[in-house]
Design an enzyme around this catalytic site. Structure first.
Site, mmCIF file in Angstrom:
data_model
loop_
_atom_site.group_PDB
_atom_site.id
_atom_site.type_symbol
_atom_site.label_atom_id
_atom_site.label_comp_id
_atom_site.label_asym_id
_atom_site.label_seq_id
_atom_site.Cartn_x
_atom_site.Cartn_y
_atom_site.Cartn_z
ATOM 1 N N LYS A 22 1.876 1.084 14.210
ATOM 2 C CA LYS A 22 1.200 1.902 13.189
ATOM 3 C C LYS A 22 -0.259 1.465 13.060
ATOM 4 O O LYS A 22 -1.163 2.304 13.046
ATOM 5 C CB LYS A 22 1.904 1.717 11.854
ATOM 6 C CG LYS A 22 1.101 2.197 10.642
ATOM 7 C CD LYS A 22 1.827 2.037 9.331
ATOM 8 C CE LYS A 22 1.680 0.715 8.695
ATOM 9 N NZ LYS A 22 0.433 0.486 7.965
ATOM 10 N N ASN A 23 -0.489 0.159 13.016
ATOM 11 C CA ASN A 23 -1.848 -0.335 12.736
ATOM 12 C C ASN A 23 -2.747 -0.345 13.958
ATOM 13 O O ASN A 23 -3.914 -0.733 13.861
ATOM 14 C CB ASN A 23 -1.780 -1.718 12.073
ATOM 15 C CG ASN A 23 -1.194 -1.621 10.673
ATOM 16 O OD1 ASN A 23 -1.037 -0.517 10.129
ATOM 17 N ND2 ASN A 23 -0.823 -2.745 10.095
ATOM 18 N N CYS A 116 -4.491 -0.812 -4.188
ATOM 19 C CA CYS A 116 -3.118 -0.365 -3.963
ATOM 20 C C CYS A 116 -2.198 -1.459 -4.503
ATOM 21 O O CYS A 116 -2.639 -2.403 -5.123
ATOM 22 C CB CYS A 116 -2.867 -0.091 -2.487
ATOM 23 S SG CYS A 116 -2.854 -1.598 -1.572
ATOM 24 N N ARG A 121 -8.415 -4.679 -2.635
ATOM 25 C CA ARG A 121 -8.826 -4.185 -1.311
ATOM 26 C C ARG A 121 -10.196 -3.512 -1.310
ATOM 27 O O ARG A 121 -10.347 -2.321 -1.086
ATOM 28 C CB ARG A 121 -7.740 -3.265 -0.756
ATOM 29 C CG ARG A 121 -6.392 -3.978 -0.751
ATOM 30 C CD ARG A 121 -5.306 -3.199 -0.132
ATOM 31 N NE ARG A 121 -5.405 -3.240 1.326
ATOM 32 C CZ ARG A 121 -4.512 -2.629 2.112
ATOM 33 N NH1 ARG A 121 -3.541 -1.932 1.579
ATOM 34 N NH2 ARG A 121 -4.629 -2.668 3.423
ATOM 35 N N ASP A 304 1.754 -9.341 6.643
ATOM 36 C CA ASP A 304 2.685 -8.203 6.669
ATOM 37 C C ASP A 304 4.118 -8.622 6.937
ATOM 38 O O ASP A 304 5.017 -7.787 6.885
ATOM 39 C CB ASP A 304 2.246 -7.180 7.733
ATOM 40 C CG ASP A 304 0.955 -6.500 7.338
ATOM 41 O OD1 ASP A 304 0.338 -5.856 8.200
ATOM 42 O OD2 ASP A 304 0.542 -6.649 6.168
ATOM 43 N N ARG A 396 6.591 4.923 5.450
ATOM 44 C CA ARG A 396 5.182 4.895 5.867
ATOM 45 C C ARG A 396 5.014 4.068 7.144
ATOM 46 O O ARG A 396 4.121 4.303 7.930
ATOM 47 C CB ARG A 396 4.323 4.286 4.745
ATOM 48 C CG ARG A 396 4.187 5.150 3.513
ATOM 49 C CD ARG A 396 3.182 4.581 2.571
ATOM 50 N NE ARG A 396 1.985 4.176 3.319
ATOM 51 C CZ ARG A 396 1.093 3.299 2.857
ATOM 52 N NH1 ARG A 396 1.277 2.721 1.691
ATOM 53 N NH2 ARG A 396 0.026 2.979 3.572
HETATM 54 C C1 EPZ Z 1 -5.038 -4.173 7.653
HETATM 55 O O1 EPZ Z 1 -5.457 -3.794 6.354
HETATM 56 C C2 EPZ Z 1 -3.627 -3.648 7.809
HETATM 57 N N1 EPZ Z 1 -3.641 -2.202 7.710
HETATM 58 C C3 EPZ Z 1 -2.725 -4.251 6.727
HETATM 59 O O2 EPZ Z 1 -1.393 -3.796 6.981
HETATM 60 C C4 EPZ Z 1 -2.751 -5.776 6.862
HETATM 61 O O3 EPZ Z 1 -1.982 -6.354 5.818
HETATM 62 C C5 EPZ Z 1 -4.207 -6.274 6.772
HETATM 63 O O4 EPZ Z 1 -5.005 -5.612 7.769
HETATM 64 C C6 EPZ Z 1 -4.310 -7.774 6.985
HETATM 65 O O5 EPZ Z 1 -3.798 -8.110 8.245
HETATM 66 C C7 EPZ Z 1 -4.013 -1.468 8.785
HETATM 67 O O6 EPZ Z 1 -4.380 -1.992 9.828
HETATM 68 C C8 EPZ Z 1 -3.971 0.028 8.623
HETATM 69 P P1 EPZ Z 1 -8.283 -6.521 5.671
HETATM 70 P P2 EPZ Z 1 -7.015 -3.975 5.928
HETATM 71 O O7 EPZ Z 1 -9.543 -5.755 5.534
HETATM 72 O O8 EPZ Z 1 -7.893 -3.732 7.090
HETATM 73 C C9 EPZ Z 1 -10.414 -8.555 1.989
HETATM 74 C C10 EPZ Z 1 0.701 -2.862 6.466
HETATM 75 O O9 EPZ Z 1 1.620 -3.244 5.732
HETATM 76 N N2 EPZ Z 1 -11.517 -7.610 2.224
HETATM 77 O O10 EPZ Z 1 -8.087 -7.381 6.886
HETATM 78 O O11 EPZ Z 1 -7.244 -3.183 4.706
HETATM 79 C C11 EPZ Z 1 -9.177 -7.879 1.456
HETATM 80 O O12 EPZ Z 1 -9.255 -7.739 0.052
HETATM 81 C C12 EPZ Z 1 -0.732 -2.996 5.980
HETATM 82 O O13 EPZ Z 1 0.849 -2.373 7.615
HETATM 83 C C13 EPZ Z 1 -12.706 -7.762 1.500
HETATM 84 O O14 EPZ Z 1 -12.838 -8.670 0.674
HETATM 85 O O15 EPZ Z 1 -7.036 -5.526 5.557
HETATM 86 C C14 EPZ Z 1 -8.075 -8.809 1.868
HETATM 87 O O16 EPZ Z 1 -8.004 -9.861 0.926
HETATM 88 C C15 EPZ Z 1 -0.814 -3.588 4.578
HETATM 89 N N3 EPZ Z 1 -13.722 -6.887 1.719
HETATM 90 C C16 EPZ Z 1 -8.576 -9.397 3.194
HETATM 91 O O17 EPZ Z 1 -9.974 -9.108 3.249
HETATM 92 C C17 EPZ Z 1 -13.621 -5.867 2.629
HETATM 93 O O18 EPZ Z 1 -14.599 -5.110 2.796
HETATM 94 C C18 EPZ Z 1 -7.939 -8.799 4.424
HETATM 95 O O19 EPZ Z 1 -8.080 -7.409 4.345
HETATM 96 C C19 EPZ Z 1 -12.412 -5.721 3.344
HETATM 97 C C20 EPZ Z 1 -11.377 -6.605 3.133
#
Ligand code: EPZ
Length: 417
Positions: A22-23, A116, A121, A304, A396
């Site tokens: 998915k990701n 969410c 996020r 995850d 999802r």
């Molecule tokens: C991706 O989300 C995945 N989703 C998530 O999977 C996964 O949990 C996550 O990466 C971490 O591995 C998809 O790929 C569609 P991040 P993403 O930006 O990109 C902080 C699932 O269950 N952050 O790596 O949104 C954020 O708050 C989903 O399949 C900032 O501070 O995650 C978090 O603490 C859930 N500022 C950390 O970074 C930003 O601009 C990691 O978030 C962006 C993120």
């Protein structure tokens, strides 16, 4: 409203196949916006999130058709339309059109995705990256508007190795003038798959999978065909299904390197895991051990998989410590596991899990995708009947989960109420 019903206690045995990731699919569908023409993506799972992303592309003017596991996306007539709050709130990953629309059209307007169930996020790192490429950004009325003449390559240091920010910056940079370097980039395998797709389309990206990614801007991209990688989190979920039911499962269509972090932790917990080519065999026959888990960016233990491991450790003798370092609110599955008799105390980002002999079936509620998966796993092991409400969260990210587990001997079905 649907509900999943599980009569627990059956040991899962047999062979199960992993679907496409998915990701990986979601950013690659976003990237197809940069490749005007007919793109073909293979091994695409039938998931709610893929449907949401497909309808977003259609809203932007693409034509999307599906034949089994093959999605064909014609992005010849795409326009940079505003992405409304209604669309953005359906799925956070809708923000993965930010980079491609800015890269192709020099402007984009999307609604703030909002938080969410697992955390606030924010998107500050996404915006830091595209600002560095020369975009002017306005955040007003709940919308993010970004505009740029031609984007110009730059050096960008990510404070946090954000997966989404890394992906959006790559997609904004592929048509920029000059070279972009991303330092402290996320290293997830799904980013390597995005690089592979874009390079097939004519991009010039190197370093995905490491923390330094270099993108040399090119004049244009063309459509391409691509098979997405297998879903490592789905594979990990099935490994826990074998462990928690004292089962014996062979999981096919995995890239063993991608599941190493989970294999290491399951072995530490006393689970027998053998990997060979693109298959992993999981048996839960011996003594179990309480373990400590700290979620980290790849190649650390994936966030995850945290809820699923919490379920397993709630029936593992001894005291386990689980620290969630990625998201600030990712223990929503714990109150639901309490309803099944789990003994877990959450203090800020750490859960102290005292293993109990048996969980008991109860009516529980899925609050998000991976929390829902954890409740399915707990139900498979529990004594008696578990009813899981709001299974749409599970849909999802998991394709026909009940069907797959029924084929392994689980007494699990879905009913409409
Ligand atoms: C991706 O989300 C995945 N989703 C998530 O999977 C996964 O949990 C996550 O990466 C971490 O591995 C998809 O790929 C569609 P991040 P993403 O930006 O990109 C902080 C699932 O269950 N952050 O790596 O949104 C954020 O708050 C989903 O399949 C900032 O501070 O995650 C978090 O603490 C859930 N500022 C950390 O970074 C930003 O601009 C990691 O978030 C962006 C993120």
């Amino acid at each position: 409203m649907d509900r999943i019903i599980i009569n627990g206690g059956n040991r899962l045995k047999g062979v199960i196949n992993v679907s496409g990731a998915k990701n990986a699919v979601l950013p690659i569908l976003g990237a197809s916006l940069l490749c005007p023409g007919i793109n073909v993506i293979y091994d695409v799972p039938s998931l709610k999130d893929v449907e949401v992303m497909s309808s977003l592309l259609e809203y932007l003017g693409a034509s999307v058709s599906r034949n089994g596991k093959i999605i064909t996306v014609d992005t010849s007539n795409v326009e940079a339309r505003d992405v409304s709050e209604e669309l953005m709130r359906r799925m956070r990953a809708s923000n993965l059109v930010l980079g491609p629309l800015l890269g192709r059209f020099g402007k984009v307007r999307i609604s703030q995705p909002g938080g969410c169930n697992i955390g606030s996020r924010p998107m500050d790192l996404h915006l830091k990256g595209i600002r560095a490429l020369g975009a002017s950004i306005k955040e007003q009325w709940g919308y993010i508007t970004a505009e740029a003449g031609r984007l110009v390559g730059s050096e960008i240091h990510l404070d946090v190795p954000s997966v989404g920010a890394t992906e959006n910056i790559i997609m904004a940079a592929v048509l920029a003038k000059g070279e972009t370097i991303i330092y402290n980039a996320a290293r997830e395998p799904e980013i390597v798959d995005l690089q592979t797709f874009l390079n097939k389309a004519g991009a010039c990206i190197k370093g995905a999978g490491t923390s330094v990614i270099r993108i040399k801007g090119v004049g244009s991209l063309h459509p391409c065909k691509h098979r997405v990688i297998p879903d490592r989190i789905e594979a990990g979920t099935h490994m826990v299904a074998a462990a928690i039911t004292n089962g014996d499962i062979t999981i096919q269509n995995v890239i063993t390197e991608h599941i190493e972090p989970m294999v290491a932790k399951l072995r530490e917990a006393g689970i027998d895991v053998e990997m060979e080519n693109n298959t992993v065999h999981v048996r839960a026959t011996g003594k179990r051990y309480a373990i400590d888990i700290r979620t980290m960016p790849y190649p650390g233990f994936p966030t995850d998989m945290q809820p699923q491991m919490t379920a397993l450790l709630s029936v593992t003798p001894g005291t386990s410590l689980i620290t969630e370092n990625i998201f600030e609110n990712r223990f929503k599955h714990v109150p639901e596991l309490h309803r099944m008799g789990a003994d877990i105390k959450v203090e800020s980002r750490t859960a102290v899990v005292c293993g109990v002999k048996k969980l008991s079936g109860a009516t529980v509620r899925a609050t998000d995708l991976r929390a829902g998966a954890a409740l399915v796993l707990a139900g498979l092991a529990a004594e008696g009947t578990t009813v899981i409400e709001c299974p749409e969260h599970i849909d999802r990210g998991y394709e026909n989960l009940e069907e797959k587990y029924r084929q392994l001997g689980a007494d699990i079905y879905r009913e409409r109420v």
